[in-house]
Design a protein around this motif. Structure first.
Motif, PDB file in Angstrom:
ATOM      1  N   GLN A 145      -2.913 -10.494  -0.501  1.00 52.15           N
ATOM      2  CA  GLN A 145      -1.761  -9.798  -1.028  1.00 52.15           C
ATOM      3  C   GLN A 145      -1.978  -8.658  -1.680  1.00 52.15           C
ATOM      4  OE1 GLN A 145       0.533 -12.776  -3.306  1.00 52.15           O
ATOM      5  NE2 GLN A 145       2.146 -11.277  -3.703  1.00 52.15           N
ATOM      6  N   VAL A 146      -0.931  -7.620  -1.536  1.00 50.70           N
ATOM      7  CA  VAL A 146      -1.291  -6.120  -1.995  1.00 50.70           C
ATOM      8  C   VAL A 146      -0.940  -6.571  -3.519  1.00 50.70           C
ATOM      9  CG1 VAL A 146      -0.516  -3.798  -2.218  1.00 50.70           C
ATOM     10  CG2 VAL A 146      -0.932  -5.168   0.031  1.00 50.70           C
ATOM     11  N   GLN A 147      -1.750  -5.779  -4.484  1.00 46.31           N
ATOM     12  CA  GLN A 147      -1.519  -5.838  -5.802  1.00 46.31           C
ATOM     13  C   GLN A 147      -1.101  -4.466  -6.424  1.00 46.31           C
ATOM     14  OE1 GLN A 147      -4.695  -7.405  -8.306  1.00 46.31           O
ATOM     15  NE2 GLN A 147      -3.053  -8.230  -9.791  1.00 46.31           N
ATOM     16  N   VAL A 148      -0.009  -4.499  -6.897  1.00 50.38           N
ATOM     17  CA  VAL A 148       0.211  -3.299  -7.803  1.00 50.38           C
ATOM     18  C   VAL A 148       0.643  -3.879  -9.317  1.00 50.38           C
ATOM     19  CG1 VAL A 148       2.129  -1.497  -7.816  1.00 50.38           C
ATOM     20  CG2 VAL A 148       1.434  -2.251  -5.751  1.00 50.38           C
ATOM     21  N   VAL A 149       0.054  -2.991 -10.105  1.00 50.01           N
ATOM     22  CA  VAL A 149       0.254  -3.525 -11.536  1.00 50.01           C
ATOM     23  C   VAL A 149       0.722  -2.406 -12.597  1.00 50.01           C
ATOM     24  CG1 VAL A 149      -1.305  -4.682 -13.296  1.00 50.01           C
ATOM     25  CG2 VAL A 149      -2.048  -4.885 -10.925  1.00 50.01           C
ATOM     26  N   GLU A 150       1.674  -2.982 -13.260  1.00 52.29           N
ATOM     27  CA  GLU A 150       2.108  -2.079 -14.155  1.00 52.29           C
ATOM     28  C   GLU A 150       1.486  -2.562 -15.770  1.00 52.29           C
ATOM     29  OE1 GLU A 150       5.870  -3.124 -11.422  1.00 52.29           O
ATOM     30  OE2 GLU A 150       3.931  -4.037 -12.422  1.00 52.29           O
ATOM     31  N   SER A 151       1.411  -1.571 -16.497  1.00 49.68           N
ATOM     32  CA  SER A 151       1.123  -1.842 -17.801  1.00 49.68           C
ATOM     33  C   SER A 151       1.760  -0.816 -18.707  1.00 49.68           C
ATOM     34  CB  SER A 151      -0.439  -1.578 -18.217  1.00 49.68           C
ATOM     35  OG  SER A 151      -0.711  -0.351 -17.876  1.00 49.68           O
ATOM     36  N   GLY A 152       1.910  -1.183 -20.095  1.00 50.76           N
ATOM     37  CA  GLY A 152       2.299  -0.304 -21.111  1.00 50.76           C
ATOM     38  C   GLY A 152       3.619  -0.505 -21.748  1.00 50.76           C
ATOM     39  N   GLY A 153       4.065  -1.660 -21.221  1.00 54.22           N
ATOM     40  CA  GLY A 153       5.553  -2.126 -21.850  1.00 54.22           C
ATOM     41  C   GLY A 153       5.238  -2.441 -23.049  1.00 54.22           C
ATOM     42  N   GLY A 154       6.603  -3.035 -23.889  1.00 53.63           N
ATOM     43  CA  GLY A 154       6.250  -3.351 -25.276  1.00 53.63           C
ATOM     44  C   GLY A 154       7.489  -3.068 -25.914  1.00 53.63           C
ATOM     45  N   LEU A 155       7.760  -3.269 -27.551  1.00 56.28           N
ATOM     46  CA  LEU A 155       8.779  -3.348 -28.353  1.00 56.28           C
ATOM     47  C   LEU A 155       8.481  -2.043 -29.028  1.00 56.28           C
ATOM     48  CD1 LEU A 155      11.259  -4.705 -29.623  1.00 56.28           C
ATOM     49  CD2 LEU A 155       9.721  -5.875 -31.182  1.00 56.28           C
TER      50      LEU A 155
ATOM     51  N   GLN B  18      11.303   0.651 -31.531  1.00 54.22           N
ATOM     52  CA  GLN B  18      12.524   1.006 -32.157  1.00 54.22           C
ATOM     53  C   GLN B  18      13.238   2.231 -31.419  1.00 54.22           C
ATOM     54  OE1 GLN B  18      11.635   1.805 -36.179  1.00 54.22           O
ATOM     55  NE2 GLN B  18      12.196  -0.342 -36.687  1.00 54.22           N
ATOM     56  N   ALA B  19      14.347   2.166 -31.458  1.00 55.37           N
ATOM     57  CA  ALA B  19      15.097   3.395 -30.842  1.00 55.37           C
ATOM     58  C   ALA B  19      14.685   4.672 -31.498  1.00 55.37           C
ATOM     59  CB  ALA B  19      16.661   3.229 -31.543  1.00 55.37           C
ATOM     60  N   GLY B  20      14.672   5.776 -30.429  1.00 57.53           N
ATOM     61  CA  GLY B  20      14.121   6.897 -30.862  1.00 57.53           C
ATOM     62  C   GLY B  20      12.766   6.940 -30.655  1.00 57.53           C
ATOM     63  N   GLY B  21      11.979   5.684 -30.319  1.00 56.26           N
ATOM     64  CA  GLY B  21      10.485   6.150 -30.097  1.00 56.26           C
ATOM     65  C   GLY B  21      10.092   6.289 -28.676  1.00 56.26           C
ATOM     66  N   SER B  22       8.735   6.139 -28.413  1.00 48.08           N
ATOM     67  CA  SER B  22       8.401   6.449 -27.114  1.00 48.08           C
ATOM     68  C   SER B  22       7.293   5.466 -26.612  1.00 48.08           C
ATOM     69  CB  SER B  22       7.565   7.766 -27.298  1.00 48.08           C
ATOM     70  OG  SER B  22       8.281   8.673 -27.561  1.00 48.08           O
ATOM     71  N   LEU B  23       7.178   5.362 -25.122  1.00 48.07           N
ATOM     72  CA  LEU B  23       6.095   4.315 -24.596  1.00 48.07           C
ATOM     73  C   LEU B  23       5.612   5.189 -23.138  1.00 48.07           C
ATOM     74  CD1 LEU B  23       8.075   0.661 -24.443  1.00 48.07           C
ATOM     75  CD2 LEU B  23       5.936   1.652 -25.768  1.00 48.07           C
ATOM     76  N   ARG B  24       4.715   4.825 -22.727  1.00 46.46           N
ATOM     77  CA  ARG B  24       4.145   5.412 -21.555  1.00 46.46           C
ATOM     78  C   ARG B  24       3.749   4.036 -20.686  1.00 46.46           C
ATOM     79  NH1 ARG B  24       0.537  10.069 -20.278  1.00 46.46           N
ATOM     80  NH2 ARG B  24      -0.877   9.244 -18.870  1.00 46.46           N
ATOM     81  N   LEU B  25       4.456   4.038 -19.684  1.00 44.17           N
ATOM     82  CA  LEU B  25       4.080   3.077 -18.441  1.00 44.17           C
ATOM     83  C   LEU B  25       3.195   3.670 -17.432  1.00 44.17           C
ATOM     84  CD1 LEU B  25       7.585   1.570 -17.931  1.00 44.17           C
ATOM     85  CD2 LEU B  25       5.986   0.938 -19.865  1.00 44.17           C
ATOM     86  N   SER B  26       2.165   2.863 -17.005  1.00 46.32           N
ATOM     87  CA  SER B  26       1.197   3.033 -16.015  1.00 46.32           C
ATOM     88  C   SER B  26       1.525   2.446 -14.791  1.00 46.32           C
ATOM     89  CB  SER B  26      -0.168   3.066 -16.763  1.00 46.32           C
ATOM     90  OG  SER B  26      -0.427   4.259 -17.598  1.00 46.32           O
ATOM     91  N   CYS B  27       1.035   2.505 -13.811  1.00 49.51           N
ATOM     92  CA  CYS B  27       1.038   1.976 -12.365  1.00 49.51           C
ATOM     93  C   CYS B  27      -0.382   2.174 -11.876  1.00 49.51           C
ATOM     94  CB  CYS B  27       1.915   2.087 -11.580  1.00 49.51           C
ATOM     95  SG  CYS B  27       2.116   1.298 -10.197  1.00 49.51           S
ATOM     96  N   THR B  28      -1.265   1.116 -11.192  1.00 47.45           N
ATOM     97  CA  THR B  28      -2.360   1.314 -10.539  1.00 47.45           C
ATOM     98  C   THR B  28      -2.177   0.283  -9.517  1.00 47.45           C
ATOM     99  OG1 THR B  28      -4.472   1.895 -10.661  1.00 47.45           O
ATOM    100  CG2 THR B  28      -3.777  -0.080 -11.855  1.00 47.45           C
ATOM    101  N   SER B  29      -3.229   0.391  -8.319  1.00 41.24           N
ATOM    102  CA  SER B  29      -3.493  -0.383  -7.444  1.00 41.24           C
ATOM    103  C   SER B  29      -4.834  -0.455  -6.933  1.00 41.24           C
ATOM    104  CB  SER B  29      -2.713  -0.391  -6.241  1.00 41.24           C
ATOM    105  OG  SER B  29      -2.732  -1.223  -5.041  1.00 41.24           O
ATOM    106  N   SER B  30      -5.455  -1.548  -6.732  1.00 42.08           N
ATOM    107  CA  SER B  30      -6.747  -1.612  -6.243  1.00 42.08           C
ATOM    108  C   SER B  30      -6.831  -1.790  -4.556  1.00 42.08           C
ATOM    109  CB  SER B  30      -7.459  -2.812  -6.790  1.00 42.08           C
ATOM    110  OG  SER B  30      -6.852  -4.109  -6.220  1.00 42.08           O
ATOM    111  N   ALA B  31      -5.669  -1.918  -4.303  1.00 42.60           N
ATOM    112  CA  ALA B  31      -5.663  -2.105  -2.613  1.00 42.60           C
ATOM    113  C   ALA B  31      -5.040  -0.943  -1.908  1.00 42.60           C
ATOM    114  CB  ALA B  31      -4.715  -3.377  -2.517  1.00 42.60           C
TER     115      ALA B  31
END
Length: 125
Positions: free
Chosen positions: A1-11, A13-26
């Protein structure tokens, strides 16, 4: 099964920042157009941002323009979504998606064949 993986989510506050990432080994990312989608409880999955196979074209949902930036690094086989000035309405599960080019409808889920399991983003007011 092809695996695509996200990371970087979280909690955050409004006005803040997050960085999401995506990668795959396949999958080799330089073979695909890519996008981020999100889905809040009880709502349909919606396209947030797209980057073309070549990296020369990006597209954003109107509500995130000027706040979110999508980018890809094919050498590292990663894609990122920089999210700034987050709002409570950005709260959702965010998904990475890959589609064989050409992708005509940048933010439509049916254009993409491979999906990750998602990462939760929660923005508190």
């Amino acid at each position: 099964q092809v695996q695509v993986v996200e990371s970087g989510g979280g909690l955050v506050q409004a006005g803040g920042s997050l960085r999401l990432s995506c990668t795959s080994s396949a999958l080799k990312f330089d073979d695909y157009a890519m996008a981020w989608f999100r889905q809040a409880p009880g709502q349909e999955r919606e396209g947030v941002a797209h980057v073309s196979w070549s990296g020369t074209v990006t597209a954003y949902q109107d509500s995130v323009k000027g706040r979110f930036t999508i980018s890809r690094d094919d050498a590292e086989n990663t894609m990122t979504l920089e999210m700034n000035n987050l709002k409570p309405e950005d709260t959702a599960k965010y998904y990475c998606a890959l589609g064989r080019p050409p992708v005509a409808n940048y933010l439509e889920p049916h254009e993409y064949q491979y999906w990750g399991q998602g990462t939760q983003v929660t923005v508190s007011s």
